[in-house]
Design a protein around this motif. Structure first.
Motif, PDB file in Angstrom:
ATOM      1  N   VAL A  50     -25.099  35.547  47.037  1.00 14.67           N
ATOM      2  CA  VAL A  50     -25.265  36.765  46.245  1.00 14.67           C
ATOM      3  C   VAL A  50     -26.417  36.566  45.268  1.00 14.67           C
ATOM      4  N   GLU A  51     -27.131  37.615  45.004  1.00 13.48           N
ATOM      5  CA  GLU A  51     -28.306  37.578  44.131  1.00 13.48           C
ATOM      6  C   GLU A  51     -27.970  38.245  42.805  1.00 13.48           C
ATOM      7  N   ILE A  52     -27.192  37.564  41.988  1.00  5.89           N
ATOM      8  CA  ILE A  52     -26.766  38.129  40.712  1.00  5.89           C
ATOM      9  C   ILE A  52     -27.774  37.804  39.620  1.00  5.89           C
ATOM     10  N   ASN A  53     -28.235  38.841  38.985  1.00  4.63           N
ATOM     11  CA  ASN A  53     -29.058  38.747  37.779  1.00  4.63           C
ATOM     12  C   ASN A  53     -28.372  39.627  36.751  1.00  4.63           C
ATOM     13  N   GLY A  54     -27.929  39.036  35.664  1.00  3.17           N
ATOM     14  CA  GLY A  54     -27.241  39.838  34.663  1.00  3.17           C
ATOM     15  C   GLY A  54     -27.174  39.127  33.339  1.00  3.17           C
ATOM     16  N   LYS A  55     -26.714  39.868  32.351  1.00  6.04           N
ATOM     17  CA  LYS A  55     -26.620  39.326  31.002  1.00  6.04           C
ATOM     18  C   LYS A  55     -25.157  39.277  30.582  1.00  6.04           C
ATOM     19  N   LEU A  56     -24.772  38.121  30.039  1.00  4.34           N
ATOM     20  CA  LEU A  56     -23.425  37.966  29.512  1.00  4.34           C
ATOM     21  C   LEU A  56     -23.357  38.614  28.133  1.00  4.34           C
ATOM     22  N   PHE A  57     -22.150  38.931  27.689  1.00  4.27           N
ATOM     23  CA  PHE A  57     -21.987  39.471  26.336  1.00  4.27           C
ATOM     24  C   PHE A  57     -22.502  38.487  25.286  1.00  4.27           C
ATOM     25  N   THR A  58     -22.567  37.200  25.629  1.00  3.76           N
ATOM     26  CA  THR A  58     -23.076  36.189  24.699  1.00  3.76           C
ATOM     27  C   THR A  58     -24.591  36.259  24.545  1.00  3.76           C
ATOM     28  N   GLY A  59     -25.248  37.016  25.426  1.00  2.00           N
ATOM     29  CA  GLY A  59     -26.698  37.124  25.400  1.00  2.00           C
ATOM     30  C   GLY A  59     -27.372  36.246  26.439  1.00  2.00           C
ATOM     31  N   THR A  60     -26.633  35.334  27.037  1.00  6.51           N
ATOM     32  CA  THR A  60     -27.167  34.456  28.072  1.00  6.51           C
ATOM     33  C   THR A  60     -27.458  35.253  29.339  1.00  6.51           C
ATOM     34  N   THR A  61     -28.616  34.997  29.943  1.00  9.09           N
ATOM     35  CA  THR A  61     -28.963  35.627  31.209  1.00  9.09           C
ATOM     36  C   THR A  61     -28.583  34.697  32.350  1.00  9.09           C
ATOM     37  N   VAL A 104     -16.013  23.901  38.327  1.00  7.39           N
ATOM     38  CA  VAL A 104     -15.821  25.298  38.704  1.00  7.39           C
ATOM     39  C   VAL A 104     -16.102  26.164  37.480  1.00  7.39           C
ATOM     40  N   GLN A 105     -17.004  27.134  37.637  1.00 10.65           N
ATOM     41  CA  GLN A 105     -17.283  28.042  36.526  1.00 10.65           C
ATOM     42  C   GLN A 105     -16.597  29.381  36.772  1.00 10.65           C
ATOM     43  N   PHE A 106     -16.064  29.944  35.723  1.00 11.29           N
ATOM     44  CA  PHE A 106     -15.457  31.269  35.750  1.00 11.29           C
ATOM     45  C   PHE A 106     -16.371  32.210  34.983  1.00 11.29           C
ATOM     46  N   LEU A 107     -16.593  33.384  35.544  1.00  4.72           N
ATOM     47  CA  LEU A 107     -17.372  34.424  34.891  1.00  4.72           C
ATOM     48  C   LEU A 107     -16.658  35.754  35.084  1.00  4.72           C
ATOM     49  N   GLY A 108     -16.417  36.444  33.985  1.00  4.13           N
ATOM     50  CA  GLY A 108     -15.889  37.792  34.085  1.00  4.13           C
ATOM     51  C   GLY A 108     -17.026  38.761  34.326  1.00  4.13           C
ATOM     52  N   VAL A 109     -16.695  39.896  34.902  1.00  6.01           N
ATOM     53  CA  VAL A 109     -17.667  40.969  35.089  1.00  6.01           C
ATOM     54  C   VAL A 109     -17.010  42.225  34.521  1.00  6.01           C
ATOM     55  N   ASN A 110     -17.385  42.577  33.295  1.00  2.00           N
ATOM     56  CA  ASN A 110     -16.803  43.729  32.631  1.00  2.00           C
ATOM     57  C   ASN A 110     -17.599  44.966  33.013  1.00  2.00           C
ATOM     58  N   LEU A 111     -16.911  45.922  33.616  1.00  2.00           N
ATOM     59  CA  LEU A 111     -17.572  47.082  34.190  1.00  2.00           C
ATOM     60  C   LEU A 111     -17.706  48.281  33.251  1.00  2.00           C
ATOM     61  N   ARG A 112     -16.976  48.295  32.123  1.00  2.00           N
ATOM     62  CA  ARG A 112     -16.942  49.522  31.328  1.00  2.00           C
ATOM     63  C   ARG A 112     -17.055  49.354  29.826  1.00  2.00           C
ATOM     64  N   ASP A 113     -16.665  48.235  29.287  1.00  2.00           N
ATOM     65  CA  ASP A 113     -16.447  48.124  27.854  1.00  2.00           C
ATOM     66  C   ASP A 113     -17.693  47.799  27.044  1.00  2.00           C
ATOM     67  N   PHE A 163     -19.958  39.084  32.015  1.00  2.00           N
ATOM     68  CA  PHE A 163     -21.138  39.928  32.117  1.00  2.00           C
ATOM     69  C   PHE A 163     -20.851  41.273  31.464  1.00  2.00           C
ATOM     70  N   ASP A 164     -21.841  41.833  30.813  1.00  2.00           N
ATOM     71  CA  ASP A 164     -21.834  43.220  30.378  1.00  2.00           C
ATOM     72  C   ASP A 164     -22.442  43.985  31.549  1.00  2.00           C
ATOM     73  N   ASP A 165     -21.590  44.578  32.390  1.00  3.54           N
ATOM     74  CA  ASP A 165     -22.084  45.189  33.628  1.00  3.54           C
ATOM     75  C   ASP A 165     -21.908  46.701  33.650  1.00  3.54           C
ATOM     76  N   LYS A 166     -22.055  47.328  32.494  1.00  3.19           N
ATOM     77  CA  LYS A 166     -21.954  48.792  32.476  1.00  3.19           C
ATOM     78  C   LYS A 166     -23.036  49.430  33.347  1.00  3.19           C
ATOM     79  N   ASP A 167     -24.157  48.734  33.531  1.00  2.00           N
ATOM     80  CA  ASP A 167     -25.226  49.284  34.378  1.00  2.00           C
ATOM     81  C   ASP A 167     -24.964  49.049  35.872  1.00  2.00           C
TER      82      ASP A 167
END
Length: 179
Positions: A43-54, A96-105, A124-128
């Motif tokens: 998967v080609e994920i490019n996104g920003k975490l709520f922490t600001g990390t890309t 093992v890394q865990f990452l949430g993907v928040n779709l709305r908040d 991830f802040d994934d509202k987009d």
């Protein structure tokens, strides 16, 4: 001659038509595993975490990654949050890394959820919808929660549509780690 015998509604379609205003379609709990030889490319994920990390696709290479799609008002997401955190604690020393993907908040809502449920892994802040788009075909847009286990090459090794069962997800992660 009608074709009405061919049109059978599935559980997801019934939920969508229910009109109960829960604002999500719960997955059916199905678990799908993909044999290594049959997996789609990474998967080609490019996104920003709520922490600001890309996060870039290279950040998903070399270790197993668990992606959990959620939002704060999703009842099954609230139920599974402590289970996901427990698995995160159990597997983090195995790489093992865990990452949430928040779709709305908004950030404050996501952080309040994480604090309430003692979730320590980032989301991830994934509202987009950029992360969701990167896994299209694997995660139905309205089926929350959904959890993916990515192998060490960043490919989807398994998927749980709906609320996780701890033992099942633990087995899926263990299998991916052992590869």
């Amino acid at each position: 001659m009608g074709l009405s015998g061919c049109a059978q509604e599935d559980a997801l379609a019934q939920q969508a038509k229910a009109g109960d205003n829960k604002n999500y379609v719960a997955g059916d709990g199905s678990v799908t595993e993909f044999a290594a030889a049959d997996r789609a490319p990474a998967v080609e994920i490019n996104g920003k975490l709520f922490t600001g990390t890309t996060i870039a696709p290279s950040d998903l290479q070399g270790q197993v990654t668990v992606l959990n799609f959620w939002f704060a008002a999703c009842a099954p997401c609230r139920v599974e949050a402590p289970q996901l955190e427990a698995l995160h604690q159990e597997f983090k020393d195995q790489g093992v890394q865990f990452l949430g993907v928040n779709l709305r908040d908004e950030k404050a809502t996501a952080e309040a959820f994480e604090k309430s449920f003692n979730v320590t892994y980032p989301s991830f802040d994934d509202k987009d919808g950029s992360v969701l788009l990167a896994v299209s075909g694997m995660v139905p847009p309205g089926a929350v929660p959904t959890t993916l286990v990515l192998d060490k090459q960043g490919r989807v090794a398994s998927r749980v549509l709906g609320e996780i069962q701890t033992g099942t997800l633990k087995a899926l992660i263990t299998a991916a780690v052992a590869e």
